[in-house]
Design an enzyme around this catalytic site. Structure first.
Site, PDB file in Angstrom:
ATOM      1  N   TYR A  71      -9.292  -1.780   4.389  1.00 33.68           N
ATOM      2  CA  TYR A  71     -10.260  -1.426   3.423  1.00 33.68           C
ATOM      3  C   TYR A  71     -10.119   0.049   2.901  1.00 33.68           C
ATOM      4  O   TYR A  71     -10.611   0.726   4.525  1.00 33.68           O
ATOM      5  CB  TYR A  71     -11.281  -2.211   3.466  1.00 33.68           C
ATOM      6  N   THR A  72      -9.525   0.997   2.269  1.00 28.70           N
ATOM      7  CA  THR A  72      -9.373   2.080   2.222  1.00 28.70           C
ATOM      8  C   THR A  72     -10.242   3.075   1.524  1.00 28.70           C
ATOM      9  O   THR A  72     -10.052   4.077   1.212  1.00 28.70           O
ATOM     10  CB  THR A  72      -7.811   2.653   1.806  1.00 28.70           C
ATOM     11  N   TYR A  77     -16.306   3.414   5.945  1.00 25.64           N
ATOM     12  CA  TYR A  77     -15.146   3.037   6.864  1.00 25.64           C
ATOM     13  C   TYR A  77     -14.281   3.807   8.059  1.00 25.64           C
ATOM     14  O   TYR A  77     -13.897   3.291   8.800  1.00 25.64           O
ATOM     15  CB  TYR A  77     -15.006   4.315   5.526  1.00 25.64           C
ATOM     16  N   GLY A 109       0.808  -1.108   0.047  1.00 23.19           N
ATOM     17  CA  GLY A 109      -0.334  -0.233  -0.239  1.00 23.19           C
ATOM     18  C   GLY A 109       0.762   0.860   0.209  1.00 23.19           C
ATOM     19  O   GLY A 109       2.458   1.269   0.198  1.00 23.19           O
ATOM     20  N   GLN A 110       0.342   2.533  -0.210  1.00 25.02           N
ATOM     21  CA  GLN A 110       0.171   3.685  -0.023  1.00 25.02           C
ATOM     22  C   GLN A 110       1.899   3.774   1.117  1.00 25.02           C
ATOM     23  O   GLN A 110       3.110   3.932   0.395  1.00 25.02           O
ATOM     24  CB  GLN A 110       0.238   4.864   0.017  1.00 25.02           C
ATOM     25  N   ASP A 140      -8.497  10.104   9.840  1.00 21.63           N
ATOM     26  CA  ASP A 140      -9.476  11.032  10.653  1.00 21.63           C
ATOM     27  C   ASP A 140     -10.690  11.128  10.192  1.00 21.63           C
ATOM     28  O   ASP A 140     -11.999  11.524  11.070  1.00 21.63           O
ATOM     29  CB  ASP A 140      -8.751  12.237   9.726  1.00 21.63           C
TER      30      ASP A 140
HETATM   31  N1  LIG Z   1      -5.538   7.259   2.103  1.00 25.64           N
HETATM   32  C1  LIG Z   1      -5.629   7.648   3.318  1.00 25.64           C
HETATM   33  O1  LIG Z   1      -6.270   8.485   2.846  1.00 25.64           O
HETATM   34  C2  LIG Z   1      -5.875   7.045   4.176  1.00 25.64           C
HETATM   35  C3  LIG Z   1      -6.443   8.541   5.202  1.00 25.64           C
HETATM   36  C4  LIG Z   1      -5.904   8.414   6.506  1.00 25.64           C
HETATM   37  C5  LIG Z   1      -5.813   6.714   7.194  1.00 25.64           C
HETATM   38  N2  LIG Z   1      -5.198   6.364   6.150  1.00 25.64           N
HETATM   39  C6  LIG Z   1      -4.494   5.150   7.172  1.00 25.64           C
HETATM   40  O2  LIG Z   1      -3.602   5.100   6.769  1.00 25.64           O
HETATM   41  C7  LIG Z   1      -3.641   3.129   6.515  1.00 25.64           C
HETATM   42  C8  LIG Z   1      -2.588   3.286   5.323  1.00 25.64           C
HETATM   43  O3  LIG Z   1      -3.264   3.530   4.489  1.00 25.64           O
HETATM   44  P1  LIG Z   1      -2.431   3.676   2.512  1.00 25.64           P
HETATM   45  O4  LIG Z   1      -3.512   4.972   1.758  1.00 25.64           O
HETATM   46  O5  LIG Z   1      -1.619   2.837   2.577  1.00 25.64           O
HETATM   47  O6  LIG Z   1      -3.355   2.382   2.402  1.00 25.64           O
HETATM   48  P2  LIG Z   1      -3.796   2.019   0.482  1.00 25.64           P
HETATM   49  O7  LIG Z   1      -2.152   1.938  -0.705  1.00 25.64           O
HETATM   50  O8  LIG Z   1      -4.996   1.965   0.146  1.00 25.64           O
HETATM   51  O9  LIG Z   1      -3.182   0.872   0.956  1.00 25.64           O
HETATM   52  C9  LIG Z   1      -3.949  -0.443   1.686  1.00 25.64           C
HETATM   53  C10 LIG Z   1      -3.490  -1.937   1.538  1.00 25.64           C
HETATM   54  O10 LIG Z   1      -4.181  -2.614   2.364  1.00 25.64           O
HETATM   55  C11 LIG Z   1      -3.757  -4.027   1.067  1.00 25.64           C
HETATM   56  N3  LIG Z   1      -5.749  -4.485   1.976  1.00 25.64           N
HETATM   57  C12 LIG Z   1      -6.535  -4.271   1.912  1.00 25.64           C
HETATM   58  N4  LIG Z   1      -7.346  -5.453   1.408  1.00 25.64           N
HETATM   59  C13 LIG Z   1      -6.944  -6.679   2.208  1.00 25.64           C
HETATM   60  C14 LIG Z   1      -7.449  -7.649   2.930  1.00 25.64           C
HETATM   61  N5  LIG Z   1      -8.369  -8.152   2.493  1.00 25.64           N
HETATM   62  N6  LIG Z   1      -6.045  -8.060   3.203  1.00 25.64           N
HETATM   63  C15 LIG Z   1      -4.902  -8.007   3.061  1.00 25.64           C
HETATM   64  N7  LIG Z   1      -4.560  -6.801   2.372  1.00 25.64           N
HETATM   65  C16 LIG Z   1      -5.375  -6.225   1.959  1.00 25.64           C
HETATM   66  C17 LIG Z   1      -4.504  -3.151   0.115  1.00 25.64           C
HETATM   67  O11 LIG Z   1      -4.136  -4.210  -1.085  1.00 25.64           O
HETATM   68  P3  LIG Z   1      -4.604  -4.267  -2.414  1.00 25.64           P
HETATM   69  O12 LIG Z   1      -4.359  -3.282  -3.069  1.00 25.64           O
HETATM   70  O13 LIG Z   1      -4.277  -5.970  -2.806  1.00 25.64           O
HETATM   71  O14 LIG Z   1      -5.909  -3.971  -2.505  1.00 25.64           O
HETATM   72  C18 LIG Z   1      -2.993  -2.188   0.239  1.00 25.64           C
HETATM   73  O15 LIG Z   1      -2.780  -2.748  -0.246  1.00 25.64           O
HETATM   74  C19 LIG Z   1      -4.528   2.721   6.300  1.00 25.64           C
HETATM   75  O16 LIG Z   1      -4.610   2.265   7.795  1.00 25.64           O
HETATM   76  C20 LIG Z   1      -5.590   3.836   6.194  1.00 25.64           C
HETATM   77  O17 LIG Z   1      -6.722   3.628   6.736  1.00 25.64           O
HETATM   78  C21 LIG Z   1      -4.596   6.222   5.119  1.00 25.64           C
END
Ligand SMILES: NC(=O)c1ccc[n+]([C@@H]2O[C@H](COP(=O)([O-])OP(=O)(O)OC[C@H]3O[C@@H](n4cnc5c(N)ncnc54)[C@H](OP(=O)(O)O)[C@@H]3O)[C@@H](O)[C@H]2O)c1
Length: 319
Positions: free
Chosen positions: A70-71, A134, A20-21, A111
């Site tokens: 699950y984002t 979410y 993920g990111q 947030d």
């Molecule tokens: N993105 C935002 O704007 C944001 C804002 C606030 C907080 N956050 C939090 O920061 C954290 C990281 O976010 P991120 O932006 O890096 O998210 P991301 O880029 O969407 O990465 C999430 C990863 O989780 C994996 N994933 C999803 N469902 C899964 C499952 N069932 N089993 C195993 N892996 C699974 C995804 O795999 P796939 O690629 O295969 O789907 C993806 O690689 C999360 O906890 C998120 O809630 C994110």
């Protein structure tokens, strides 16, 4: 935990969600802290509780870092059970396994656990009240972790952008290349954060936690257990963020050999004009004071983070 020489202790880190990111950046930033075992969805699917337990037990980690979630905010409205399994249930299982292994857990949250009814930066002890599925599932995950007596850090961040995956930055650039006119909401206020800056801050926090207590990282996390907001100081609207992305692109495009943008007009609209399946808070600014006071860690302003990450995001380099 392994002692490599008299002064250096290397820990074993299980990094979940390494594709993920934030997860991708953590592979680099956590590397100096110890040996990393990285998983992605194809290795460990978080809907499978037994697989989580098996993976933790075979990895024998000192530290579990969960960057998977699950984002997808809008699709979550149609898949609440799946989102709850991944965001609400799996983190609690990780916490149980961390306790069993005498390890610690670092987990990310959002947030969007807040409703936006308070018009000052949200502190960690403000009452969450998520508006969408979410946010509800992420809050359930926080509660599931807190209910288990394992050393943990819940790091809430917001509006994440970066070189990998689809995010607000990549969407705005893509649309601005295709269209002459772009409508962007100006009544959602928050803090954009670059995935790399969040991953760097995480590594800094972990380094401080262990050096501060001059004990193991697990003991350091046990002492600091709780929630922290990991974000920069300043905030903006989605519209302000889009404006800065387009302005920066305009300033740098020619020198970087990038195609010019087609967009000529950026039009501010309200969320009511831009209906989405999931409701979003109008104000979800997080206060980063507790992180600064507890660990002495701060993130650059979102503008600096954007400027720093811009070339890598558009020209590649993080593959
Ligand atoms: N993105 C935002 O704007 C944001 C804002 C606030 C907080 N956050 C939090 O920061 C954290 C990281 O976010 P991120 O932006 O890096 O998210 P991301 O880029 O969407 O990465 C999430 C990863 O989780 C994996 N994933 C999803 N469902 C899964 C499952 N069932 N089993 C195993 N892996 C699974 C995804 O795999 P796939 O690629 O295969 O789907 C993806 O690689 C999360 O906890 C998120 O809630 C994110």
């Amino acid at each position: 935990m392994r002692t490599t020489n008299s002064s250096e202790v290397s820990i074993k880190i299980l990094l979940i969600g390494a594709a993920g990111q934030i997860g991708w950046e953590l592979r680099n930033t956590l590397a100096p802290l110890g040996d990393i075992v990285a998983t992605n969805r194809s290795i460990l699917d978080l809907i499978d509780e037994d697989a989580i337990r098996r993976t933790v037990r075979s990895a024998h980690p000192d530290l579990i870092v969960n960057a998977a979630a699950y984002t997808q905010v809008d699709p979550a409205e149609a898949e609440p059970d799946l989102a709850m399994k991944v965001n609400g249930h799996a983190p609690g299982v990780m916490a149980q396994e961390a306790r069993r292994a005498h390890a610690a857990l670092v987990h990310y949250s959002t947030d969007y656990v807040f409703s936006g009814s308070i018009r000052r930066p949200y502190r960690e002890d403000d009452e969450p009240n998520p508006l969408n599925t979410y946010g509800k599932t992420k809050l359930a995950g926080e509660k599931a972790i807190a209910a288990v007596d394992a050393p943990h850090l819940i790091l809430r961040t917001s509006w994440v952008f970066g070189a990998r995956g689809k995010n607000f930055f990549s969407t705005i650039v893509e649309l601005a290349r295709e269209r002459e006119e772009l409508k962007v909401v100006d009544d959602q206020i928050g803090k954009p954060n670059c995935s790399k800056a969040v991953a760097e801050a995480t590594a800094e926090i972990l380094a401080r936690v262990s050096s501060r207590s001059s004990r193991s990282i697990v003991e350091g996390i046990a002492e600091a257990s709780g929630s922290y907001h990991v974000c920069g100081e300043d905030h903006t609207s989605r519209f302000g963020f889009a404006e800065e992305i387009i302005a920066l692109y305009g300033r740098r495009a020619a020198a970087r050999g990038l195609p010019p943008l087609r967009v000529k007009r950026l039009i501010p609209v309200s969320s009511a004009d831009f209906l989405t399946p999931a409701a979003r808070p109008h104000y979800s600014v997080l206060s980063s004071e507790k992180m600064a006071q507890t660990f002495g860690v701060t993130l650059p302003s979102w503008r600096e983070q954007l400027a720093l990450a811009f070339d890598e995001m558009l020209l590649g380099g993080s593959q």
